[in-house]
Design an enzyme around this catalytic site. Structure first.
Site, PDB file in Angstrom:
ATOM      1  N   HIS C  70      50.922  47.313  65.069  1.00  0.00           N
ATOM      2  CA  HIS C  70      51.514  47.176  64.379  1.00  0.00           C
ATOM      3  C   HIS C  70      50.943  46.949  63.272  1.00  0.00           C
ATOM      4  O   HIS C  70      51.864  46.944  62.057  1.00  0.00           O
ATOM      5  CB  HIS C  70      51.667  46.437  64.736  1.00  0.00           C
ATOM      6  CG  HIS C  70      52.144  44.820  64.083  1.00  0.00           C
ATOM      7  ND1 HIS C  70      53.890  44.560  64.374  1.00  0.00           N
ATOM      8  CD2 HIS C  70      51.500  43.209  63.822  1.00  0.00           C
ATOM      9  CE1 HIS C  70      53.433  43.932  63.302  1.00  0.00           C
ATOM     10  NE2 HIS C  70      52.099  42.998  62.997  1.00  0.00           N
ATOM     11  N   ASP C  99      65.806  60.540  35.385  1.00  0.00           N
ATOM     12  CA  ASP C  99      65.563  60.358  36.610  1.00  0.00           C
ATOM     13  C   ASP C  99      63.676  59.929  37.049  1.00  0.00           C
ATOM     14  O   ASP C  99      63.290  59.564  35.788  1.00  0.00           O
ATOM     15  CB  ASP C  99      65.868  62.045  37.684  1.00  0.00           C
ATOM     16  CG  ASP C  99      65.638  61.718  38.783  1.00  0.00           C
ATOM     17  OD1 ASP C  99      64.430  62.370  39.589  1.00  0.00           O
ATOM     18  OD2 ASP C  99      66.190  62.705  39.887  1.00  0.00           O
ATOM     19  N   TRP C 135      43.603  47.333  62.294  1.00  0.00           N
ATOM     20  CA  TRP C 135      43.883  47.869  60.976  1.00  0.00           C
ATOM     21  C   TRP C 135      42.969  48.135  59.814  1.00  0.00           C
ATOM     22  O   TRP C 135      43.211  48.815  58.839  1.00  0.00           O
ATOM     23  CB  TRP C 135      45.392  47.650  60.181  1.00  0.00           C
ATOM     24  CG  TRP C 135      45.306  46.532  59.665  1.00  0.00           C
ATOM     25  CD1 TRP C 135      44.998  45.213  59.576  1.00  0.00           C
ATOM     26  CD2 TRP C 135      45.104  46.454  58.246  1.00  0.00           C
ATOM     27  NE1 TRP C 135      44.710  44.564  58.714  1.00  0.00           N
ATOM     28  CE2 TRP C 135      45.301  45.010  57.789  1.00  0.00           C
ATOM     29  CE3 TRP C 135      45.639  47.607  57.152  1.00  0.00           C
ATOM     30  CZ2 TRP C 135      45.071  45.208  56.670  1.00  0.00           C
ATOM     31  CZ3 TRP C 135      45.669  47.135  55.964  1.00  0.00           C
ATOM     32  CH2 TRP C 135      44.521  46.132  54.938  1.00  0.00           C
ATOM     33  N   SER C 163      50.481  61.388  49.706  1.00  0.00           N
ATOM     34  CA  SER C 163      51.726  60.580  49.426  1.00  0.00           C
ATOM     35  C   SER C 163      51.674  59.481  48.148  1.00  0.00           C
ATOM     36  O   SER C 163      52.240  59.313  47.420  1.00  0.00           O
ATOM     37  CB  SER C 163      52.434  60.023  50.762  1.00  0.00           C
ATOM     38  OG  SER C 163      53.519  59.068  50.201  1.00  0.00           O
ATOM     39  N   SER C 164      50.707  58.178  48.653  1.00  0.00           N
ATOM     40  CA  SER C 164      50.891  57.677  47.516  1.00  0.00           C
ATOM     41  C   SER C 164      50.245  57.415  46.300  1.00  0.00           C
ATOM     42  O   SER C 164      50.771  57.235  45.343  1.00  0.00           O
ATOM     43  CB  SER C 164      50.081  56.086  48.350  1.00  0.00           C
ATOM     44  OG  SER C 164      50.277  55.675  49.483  1.00  0.00           O
ATOM     45  N   HIS C 247      41.999  44.952  49.736  1.00  0.00           N
ATOM     46  CA  HIS C 247      42.103  43.505  49.213  1.00  0.00           C
ATOM     47  C   HIS C 247      43.231  43.764  47.600  1.00  0.00           C
ATOM     48  O   HIS C 247      44.352  43.888  47.631  1.00  0.00           O
ATOM     49  CB  HIS C 247      41.412  42.529  48.280  1.00  0.00           C
ATOM     50  CG  HIS C 247      41.677  41.434  47.708  1.00  0.00           C
ATOM     51  ND1 HIS C 247      42.704  40.258  48.742  1.00  0.00           N
ATOM     52  CD2 HIS C 247      42.413  41.737  46.700  1.00  0.00           C
ATOM     53  CE1 HIS C 247      42.870  39.413  47.712  1.00  0.00           C
ATOM     54  NE2 HIS C 247      43.104  39.722  47.140  1.00  0.00           N
ATOM     55  N   GLU C 249      45.078  46.643  48.204  1.00  0.00           N
ATOM     56  CA  GLU C 249      46.135  46.237  49.004  1.00  0.00           C
ATOM     57  C   GLU C 249      47.383  45.960  49.065  1.00  0.00           C
ATOM     58  O   GLU C 249      48.103  45.144  48.885  1.00  0.00           O
ATOM     59  CB  GLU C 249      45.744  47.437  50.179  1.00  0.00           C
ATOM     60  CG  GLU C 249      46.467  48.107  51.000  1.00  0.00           C
ATOM     61  CD  GLU C 249      47.600  48.713  50.488  1.00  0.00           C
ATOM     62  OE1 GLU C 249      47.582  49.851  50.234  1.00  0.00           O
ATOM     63  OE2 GLU C 249      48.975  48.323  51.080  1.00  0.00           O
ATOM     64  N   TYR C 251      48.663  43.440  46.954  1.00  0.00           N
ATOM     65  CA  TYR C 251      48.373  42.470  45.954  1.00  0.00           C
ATOM     66  C   TYR C 251      49.381  43.709  45.503  1.00  0.00           C
ATOM     67  O   TYR C 251      50.225  43.426  45.079  1.00  0.00           O
ATOM     68  CB  TYR C 251      47.450  42.216  44.997  1.00  0.00           C
ATOM     69  CG  TYR C 251      47.036  41.165  45.041  1.00  0.00           C
ATOM     70  CD1 TYR C 251      47.332  39.753  45.370  1.00  0.00           C
ATOM     71  CD2 TYR C 251      45.099  41.581  45.182  1.00  0.00           C
ATOM     72  CE1 TYR C 251      46.900  38.755  45.090  1.00  0.00           C
ATOM     73  CE2 TYR C 251      44.945  40.210  45.356  1.00  0.00           C
ATOM     74  CZ  TYR C 251      45.895  38.520  46.029  1.00  0.00           C
ATOM     75  OH  TYR C 251      45.175  37.500  46.276  1.00  0.00           O
ATOM     76  N   SER C 262      61.717  37.805  40.291  1.00  0.00           N
ATOM     77  CA  SER C 262      61.838  37.634  39.051  1.00  0.00           C
ATOM     78  C   SER C 262      63.286  37.930  38.365  1.00  0.00           C
ATOM     79  O   SER C 262      63.061  38.120  37.620  1.00  0.00           O
ATOM     80  CB  SER C 262      60.570  38.583  38.284  1.00  0.00           C
ATOM     81  OG  SER C 262      59.225  37.930  39.028  1.00  0.00           O
ATOM     82  N   HIS C 296      35.801  38.703  50.178  1.00  0.00           N
ATOM     83  CA  HIS C 296      36.263  37.357  50.860  1.00  0.00           C
ATOM     84  C   HIS C 296      36.791  36.856  52.110  1.00  0.00           C
ATOM     85  O   HIS C 296      37.058  36.665  53.391  1.00  0.00           O
ATOM     86  CB  HIS C 296      37.624  36.042  50.090  1.00  0.00           C
ATOM     87  CG  HIS C 296      38.578  37.589  49.646  1.00  0.00           C
ATOM     88  ND1 HIS C 296      39.282  37.630  48.613  1.00  0.00           N
ATOM     89  CD2 HIS C 296      39.107  37.834  50.858  1.00  0.00           C
ATOM     90  CE1 HIS C 296      40.500  38.242  48.714  1.00  0.00           C
ATOM     91  NE2 HIS C 296      40.275  38.500  49.891  1.00  0.00           N
ATOM     92  N   HIS C 297      36.832  39.324  52.399  1.00  0.00           N
ATOM     93  CA  HIS C 297      37.081  39.203  53.900  1.00  0.00           C
ATOM     94  C   HIS C 297      36.342  39.605  54.614  1.00  0.00           C
ATOM     95  O   HIS C 297      36.297  39.614  56.078  1.00  0.00           O
ATOM     96  CB  HIS C 297      38.071  40.182  54.124  1.00  0.00           C
ATOM     97  CG  HIS C 297      39.101  40.106  53.650  1.00  0.00           C
ATOM     98  ND1 HIS C 297      40.020  39.913  53.612  1.00  0.00           N
ATOM     99  CD2 HIS C 297      39.899  40.458  51.969  1.00  0.00           C
ATOM    100  CE1 HIS C 297      41.469  39.661  53.636  1.00  0.00           C
ATOM    101  NE2 HIS C 297      40.831  40.456  52.381  1.00  0.00           N
ATOM    102  N   THR C 322      48.263  33.366  39.883  1.00  0.00           N
ATOM    103  CA  THR C 322      49.605  33.192  40.453  1.00  0.00           C
ATOM    104  C   THR C 322      50.694  31.704  40.560  1.00  0.00           C
ATOM    105  O   THR C 322      51.651  32.043  40.954  1.00  0.00           O
ATOM    106  CB  THR C 322      48.964  33.190  42.183  1.00  0.00           C
ATOM    107  OG1 THR C 322      47.980  34.156  42.655  1.00  0.00           O
ATOM    108  CG2 THR C 322      50.132  33.548  43.269  1.00  0.00           C
ATOM    109  N   LYS C 325      53.640  32.849  38.064  1.00  0.00           N
ATOM    110  CA  LYS C 325      54.002  32.825  38.913  1.00  0.00           C
ATOM    111  C   LYS C 325      55.621  31.558  39.485  1.00  0.00           C
ATOM    112  O   LYS C 325      56.829  31.717  39.113  1.00  0.00           O
ATOM    113  CB  LYS C 325      54.317  33.967  39.598  1.00  0.00           C
ATOM    114  CG  LYS C 325      53.110  35.360  38.580  1.00  0.00           C
ATOM    115  CD  LYS C 325      53.382  36.071  39.089  1.00  0.00           C
ATOM    116  CE  LYS C 325      54.723  36.841  39.124  1.00  0.00           C
ATOM    117  NZ  LYS C 325      54.558  37.874  37.788  1.00  0.00           N
ATOM    118  N   ARG C 444      41.235  36.133  66.836  1.00  0.00           N
ATOM    119  CA  ARG C 444      42.764  37.058  66.997  1.00  0.00           C
ATOM    120  C   ARG C 444      42.659  38.638  67.803  1.00  0.00           C
ATOM    121  O   ARG C 444      41.357  37.716  67.707  1.00  0.00           O
ATOM    122  CB  ARG C 444      42.919  37.509  65.450  1.00  0.00           C
ATOM    123  CG  ARG C 444      41.990  38.030  64.278  1.00  0.00           C
ATOM    124  CD  ARG C 444      42.112  38.381  62.780  1.00  0.00           C
ATOM    125  NE  ARG C 444      43.040  39.091  62.693  1.00  0.00           N
ATOM    126  CZ  ARG C 444      42.756  39.411  61.473  1.00  0.00           C
ATOM    127  NH1 ARG C 444      42.405  39.424  60.650  1.00  0.00           N
ATOM    128  NH2 ARG C 444      43.657  40.805  60.894  1.00  0.00           N
TER     129      ARG C 444
END
Ligand code: HEA
Ligand code: HEA
Ligand code: CUA
Ligand SMILES: [Cu+2]
Lengths: 391, 303, 519
Positions: C70, C99, C135, C163-164, C247, C249, C251, C262, C296-297, C322, C325, C444
């Protein structure tokens, strides 16, 4: 289903009518029973209220616009779209708020990290899926397994209030003493967590993490493994039994005596049926998580023992005892030599060689295991049945 | 930078959008089969079964990849020579190659980061120093040192008997690669000066230096495995050593293949003094590989 | 070779061989939605098992596979491809380009994805099952203790990475090189800006993820000791490498959403975006900070005190840009002339709910408090608040905003509002109670729990089913719109600005063969 329906109704009425009902459900962090857990709770609440206030202000402005600046109410759009002054303001004010938060946070953090000068050292080792506690310098060490009956888990029986949060042997500690936990893992990463003590430390295989607690109040405090550690991650609770100093000491004394009794049992002559009964008990407590109830395992991750070469071939008794005693490195099959007594090991090996159609008729006695530990070889010298055949 | 023979449609303002192409999907299938095959091979190797299916899948995937590379680059070369690419297009290629190399830099950064973390944190902690020094309790008798000759668990990971001496083969390799970077630049200058034969000579020299480097590296591996007991299995020193030098070697190989193709194209009369981005891209890549080596020589071999 | 002035080809091969940014964008969007349904179905399995205490529907090991898949599918299969799809559709139109810069590579970037996910999902059917280690696949659970299918999982991750990276290179080359004359960097729509910065993040961190899985592969098959203390390695090293990727990722999954919001908020406030310049700087600061907060993780893994303090401070700092924004969006709405078409509804919900997610993020960033939050449902609540009403709502908002441009038809606005309100209620019902059970101590990644968590979990599950079913409505709305409906004007929203609204709806197959003039 009935029960569920009733609960739901209760809950919905509770939510909509009386906030007092909320007290029944835990929905906030516990304040805990140590000074540190209190500081952490306070920190948590402080930051929470700060964000609530910011939220109310920010969303307040927003909803005011949403309500009063609608086109349908005939609002005309202004054209302003820039102001260096407000940009500076709303950069620096949040920054200042953060500084205010950082100060108590840092203070608490420094305290959490100060594990020096402890009165008691306890080594906590996470295994798939149980905890081992060693009282350093006390010669006391034991394992702590989930004790919730399988029937409750499979919904065959109603669940008791401590469902999944109960163990066969809790960690017993004295109150008012600084206890240092040396946390490590034996296989994968686990995490030793007791919310009421505000201790959560990852158990990293090969490394030791320190943490500490000084408990103010006697009681039983429950927690769980907090790092995904495989199949039964949800089934390895932590239970801490905090007692007064005297109670703690008498418990220690009991533990020491128990160890002596187990040593005696090793010397006893065991019969096949005694061993099988004991073996079944051990198997269903310790091995069943992986090798499953009827020894069928969960291949390929966890091999079947039913019909396994190792468990039926006579010339493989050595390997069989060996893998149970010393495990297999780099797999979930752990070394059981420190977890289980000679009696347990002899019994479980005997059981595995005779249960589920593995009818070898062979019997392995506790003394055989003692010999094996010494010489690294199975001779069968002590098992009465095999006594005649053995050279 | 203008095109070699300015054709219609290559002026600023219109951008060449290629028509449909089969190469991407061919490349996808090729990549997929190659990786699935490699995975099957590895799994059957670790499970010690002798299932050969993986080899076939892998081989089929590689063939498709090779076909794709010839086809796709063939199209690009043809289009470029037909003058379909404008200066703007050329810039797109430059951005593309530049950022691709940046991604490669980050790939190596992960491995260098690993090396530094192990040296400055993990190994000292295991040896009883620093913040997590209590960990030594678990490894009685283990002493932290770098390079790590005896591992915490010497039974599972027998340490190397000896290490590669940086001042022998690695030094030679450093000289080879640095020189090849110089010759590569020389070749570029010659190309800009439109001196074809000189270009070819310098490029050939670069290639020879590159291939000798690979041979020396291969010999060093052989030596490490058979005489020094330095293997992938000899603990974290062997792990980082082979990981870093191995991926570097793979990149040298790739760079050398690119340069070989450039040699062939130059021999066939492709490129002009002003327009030769294909060559430049290969040269950038070569320099990048060279810089990585300097990092390796410093941090893996010497320090 | 020169038939690129014709319309699209016909049949399946149009899609397989296409080099057209709109075709590729559409394929990305459809693929992403398919993955959203698949990943969502797995969430439904999770919620069904957690509906009440006890083990009833799935085995614990399968539960772990569901959780893992998931997370992976939602992150890499649903959110990221959706943003790439939007980038493909909108960036060339917004900057006046013909293009994407590298159209063939663009096609390749897309087609790798279905193959990568086919490989990854197929592991569920392999012997021993699929990935069951979360994950975040922490070693050694994902190496020595992992099922054999992990090898294929690793290669699937490699493919997604390829790909990315190619997709990101394409975006950068397009933005930096293909802008119409006059479209200076500081005139670009914010969506383009956020994507430029996102692409940079992608190129910087996807290779690091590739490095992490490669080391796993080596530990599994080639006897190395990267994550094994016995050989001098460290399991925590894996986490450092993973979160150095992980991390940024997160963002990557929110910056393009900022860009979409925006664009929409000014359009329906009929007022220019407030503080454009500071918005650009804020995005850049967030991106920069995202590289120095990864630990921080890992507050509970036993990082030395100075490290812990550094990562705590750096993480807290992200609240500043943030906040800028959020404040700018609100200032944009302030004294505007607001109307609440569906894109605006989703955007307003985004601002509120994302901010709530941000607040819980800020709480998590307080290291000593995180000792209590870590690996509980509080974290699950946090990241679903930033991801579901954050990333997913922004994708819905963008789709409703640009759908008339893509299809040439107006969608069923009444139904779309039902979709919004049902999603809004369902989503809050699902994820808000998770804060409570998390704080009360529910870890979790567990398939079963104590009764004290039962009530809130049941609410979560009911909310989850409601949210899930609602998404089928979205599918229906989109299909209906693609197939027909009221003709959409070139600019269906009176307050909208930007080049994309200067071409007819649906946008012609090749939008700008000659660059438009930008004032
Ligand atoms: C889109 C994705 C996304 C986003 C945007 C964020 C944003 C943030 N996240 Fe989150 N996070 C995740 C996705 C995301 N996160 C995921 C997926 C995980 C779990 C991974 C896993 O373990 O599986 C996670 C986990 C996670 C953790 C680890 C928790 C743990 O495992 O113990 C932490 C800890 O610091 C954290 C912090 C933050 C912070 C500080 C922000 C900040 O960026 C938020 C900033 C925003 C605001 C603060 C609100 C708006 C600001 C204002 C209105 C200004 C004024 C405010 C103040 C001064 C307070 N996140
Ligand atoms: C963008 C990312 C994203 C998104 C959109 C979601 C969406 C959802 N997520 Fe999740 N989630 C993650 C990212 C995301 N998630 C991550 C990274 C993790 C961590 C994984 C880990 O621990 O390793 C996680 C973990 C996670 C957990 C914790 C699992 C655990 O710890 O064991 C839960 C539990 O409830 C959950 C629930 C949901 C639900 C109900 C939705 C819903 O919003 C989904 C709604 C969508 C649909 C339902 C699909 C559409 C409908 C159909 C296909 C029709 C069928 C419908 C019915 C039968 C009702 N997610
Ligand atoms: Cu042990 Cu989770
Ligand atoms: Cu983060």
């Amino acid at each position: 289903m009935r029960l569920q329906a009733r609960r739901l109704v209760m809950l919905l009425t509770g939510l909509t009518t009386s906030p007092a009902l909320w007290a029944e459900w835990a929905f906030n962090m516990p304040e805990g029973v140590t000074d540190l857990s209190r500081s952490i709770y306070d920190l948590h609440m402080t930051i929470f209220w700060i964000t609530v206030v910011i939220g109310v202000l920010v969303f307040g402005v927003m909803f005011w616009s949403v309500i009063f600046h609608r086109k349908s109410r005939g609002a005309k759009a202004s054209e302003f779209h820039e102001s260096t002054l407000v940009e500076i303001l709303w950069t620096s004010i949040p920054f200042a708020i953060l500084v205010v938060m950082a100060i108590p946070a840092t203070k608490t953090l420094i305290e959490v990290y100060d594990a020096d000068n402890a009165d008691i050292d306890i080594k906590v080792t996470g295994y798939q899926w149980k905890w081992q506690y060693e009282y350093l310098g006390e010669d006391v060490s034991f394992f702590s397994n989930l004790s919730t009956p399988r029937d409750e888990i499979s919904n065959a029986r109603p669940k008791n209030p401590n469902y999944l949060l109960e163990v066969d042997e809790p960690l017993v500690v004295p109150i008012g003493k600084k206890i240092r936990f040396l946390v490590t893992g034996a296989d994968v990463i686990h995490s030793w967590w007791v919310p009421e003590l505000a201790v959560k430390k990852d158990a990293i295989p090969g490394f030791i993490n320190e943490s500490w607690a000084k408990i103010n109040k006697p009681g039983i405090y429950r927690g769980q493994c907090a790092e995904l550690c495989g199949k039964d991650h949800g089934f390895m609770p932590v239970v801490v039994d905090a007692r007064t100093q005297e109670d703690y000491e008498s418990w220690l004394q009991e533990k020491r005596e128990e160890a002596a009794k187990i040593r005696e049992l090793t010397q006893k002559d065991w019969t096949m049926s005694e061993l099988m009964a004991k073996g079944e008990e051990v198997y269903n407590k310790v091995c069943v998580a992986c090798h499953q109830l009827n020894g069928q395992g969960l291949p390929p991750m966890f091999p079947a023992l039913k019909g396994a070469e190792m468990a039926v071939k006579r010339e493989m008794i050595d390997d069989h005892i060996n893998i149970v005693l010393y495990g297999k490195k780099g797999t979930a099959m752990q070394a059981f030599k420190d977890q289980l007594s000679e009696v347990d090991i002899a019994a479980v090996v005997t059981y595995e060689r005779n249960a589920w159609g593995n009818n070898t008729g062979e019997m392995i006695t506790p003394k055989d295991i003692l010999d094996y530990k010494k010489d690294g070889k199975y001779t069968g010298r002590h098992s009465q049945e095999n006594a005649k055949e053995a050279k | 930078m203008a095109n070699e023979n300015q054709g219609a449609g290559a002026d600023e303002g219109t951008y060449y959008v290629p028509a449909q192409s089969k190469w991407p999907i061919v490349a996808t299938v090729g990549l997929f089969l190659t990786l699935v095959g490699a995975g099957m091979m590895m799994n059957s190797m670790s499970a010690q079964t002798s299932d050969a299916t993986g080899h076939y899948v892998f081989f089929a995937g590689s063939l498709i990849m090779a076909w794709m590379l010839f086809g796709w680059f063939g199209d690009v070369i043809r289009e470029s020579r037909a003058g379909l690419y404008s200066a703007q297009m050329d810039r797109s290629f430059r951005w593309g190659m530049g950022w691709f190399i940046f991604s490669e830099v980050m790939f190596f950064a992960a491995f260098f980061g690993t090396l530094f973390f192990i040296r400055f944190f993990a190994v000292p902690w295991l040896g009883g120093e620093g913040d997590k020094g209590v960990s030594q309790m678990l490894w009685p008798g283990f002493e932290a040192q770098w390079p790590l000759m005896t591992n915490p668990d010497p039974e599972a990971f027998p340490g190397p008997r000896e290490l590669v001496n940086p001042w022998t083969l690695p030094l030679i390799n450093t000289i080879l690669l640095v020189t090849s970077s110089v010759t590569c630049t020389k070749a570029h200058h010659a190309l800009v000066a439109d001196n074809r034969s000189s270009t070819k000579t310098w490029l050939m020299l670069t290639l020879i230096l590159g291939f000798v480097f690979l041979v020396v590296q291969g010999y060093e591996y052989y030596h490490a495995y058979h005489e020094l007991g330095l293997t992938l299995n000899s603990g974290i020193y062997g792990s980082t050593f082979f990981m870093l030098t191995g991926f570097h070697g793979a990149h040298v190989t790739l760079g050398a293949i690119m340069l070989t193709i450039m040699y062939i194209r130059i021999a066939k009369g492709h490129f002009t003094a002003r327009n030769h981005f294909g060559f430049e891209a290969a040269a950038w890549y070569w320099h990048f590989v060279d810089v990585v080596w300097i990092g390796l020589f410093l941090f893996v071999y010497i320090l | 070779m020169s038939d690129h002035h014709h319309g699209p080809e016909k049949g399946l091969m149009r899609w397989v061989l296409t080099t057209n940014h709109k075709d590729i964008g559409s394929m990305y969007m459809w693929f992403s939605f398919a993955m959203f349904l698949l990943g969502g179905s797995m969430a439904m399995v999770i919620r069904a098992e957690l509906f009440q205490p006890g083990l009833q529907i799935v085995e614990p090991n399968f539960f772990n596979q569901m959780t893992t898949m998931h997370g992976l599918i939602m992150v890499f299969g649903a959110v990221m491809p959706a943003f790439v799809g939007l980038a493909n559709w909108m960036i060339p139109m917004m900057i006046g380009a013909p293009d994407m810069a590298l159209p063939r590579m663009n096609n390749w970037s897309f087609w790798i994805l279905p193959f990568a996910f086919a490989l990854m999902v197929s592991t569920l059917f392999m012997e021993g099952g699929g990935p069951n280690f979360g994950w975040t696949f922490y070693a050694p659970l994902s190496t020595d203790y992992a099922p054999p299918s992990t090898t294929f999982f690793i290669f699937a991750v490699h493919m997604m990475g390829v790909s990315s990276i190619m997709g990101a290179i394409n975006v950068i080359a397009t933005i930096l090189n293909l802008r119409a004359p006059g479209m200076t960097l500081m005139k670009m729509p914010l969506f383009v800006w956020t994507w430029l910065i996102t692409a940079y993040l992608l190129i910087a961190v996807m290779p690091v993820l590739a490095g992490a899985v490669t080391m796993m592969l080596m530990d599994i098959h080639f006897g190395t000791a990267f994550f094994n203390a016995g050989g001098g390695g460290d399991p925590v090293l894996f986490q450092h490498v993973f979160w150095f990727f992980g991390h940024p990722e997160v963002y990557i999954m929110i910056l393009p959403a900022f860009g979409i919001v925006s664009a929409i908020i000014p359009a329906f406030s009929r007022k220019p975006l407030f503080g454009y310049t500071s918005m650009v700087y804020a995005v850049a600061s967030i991106a920069f900070l995202s590289f120095i907060v990864w630990a921080h993780h890992m507050f509970t893994v036993g990082i030395p005190l100075v490290g812990e303090i550094f990562f705590m401070y750096a993480t807290m700092l992200i609240a500043v840009p943030t906040g800028v924004k959020v404040f700018n969006w609100i200032a944009t709405m302030f004294r505007g002339s607001l109307s609440f078409e569906t894109p605006m509804l989703f955007s307003v919900a985004f601002v509120v709910l994302f901010t709530i997610g941000g607040f819980s993020g800020l709480m998590l960033s307080i290291a000593p408090a995180d000792f209590q939050y870590h690996d509980t449902y509080f974290v699950v609540a946090h990241f679903h608040y930033v991801l579901v009403p954050g990333a997913i709502f922004a994708i819905f908002a963008g789709t409703y905003y640009w759908l008339p441009k893509w299809t040439g038809h107006m969608y069923d606005t009444a139904l779309s509002k039902v979709h919004f309100w049902m999603s809004f209620i369902g989503m809050n019902l699902t994820f808000f109670p998770m804060h409570f059970v998390g704080l009360a101590g529910m870890p979790r990644r567990i398939p079963d729990y104590n009764m004290q968590f039962a009530d809130f979990n049941m609410i979560s599950s009911i909310g989850g089913f409601m949210f899930g079913v609602t998404q089928l409505l979205f599918l229906f709305i989109v299909i209906k719109c693609v197939r027909g409906g009221e003709k959409a004007e070139a600019k269906p929203w009176e307050g909208a600005h930007g080049l994309e609204w200067m071409v007819p709806s649906p946008a012609p197959y090749h939008t700008f063969t000659t660059p438009p003039d930008v004032k």
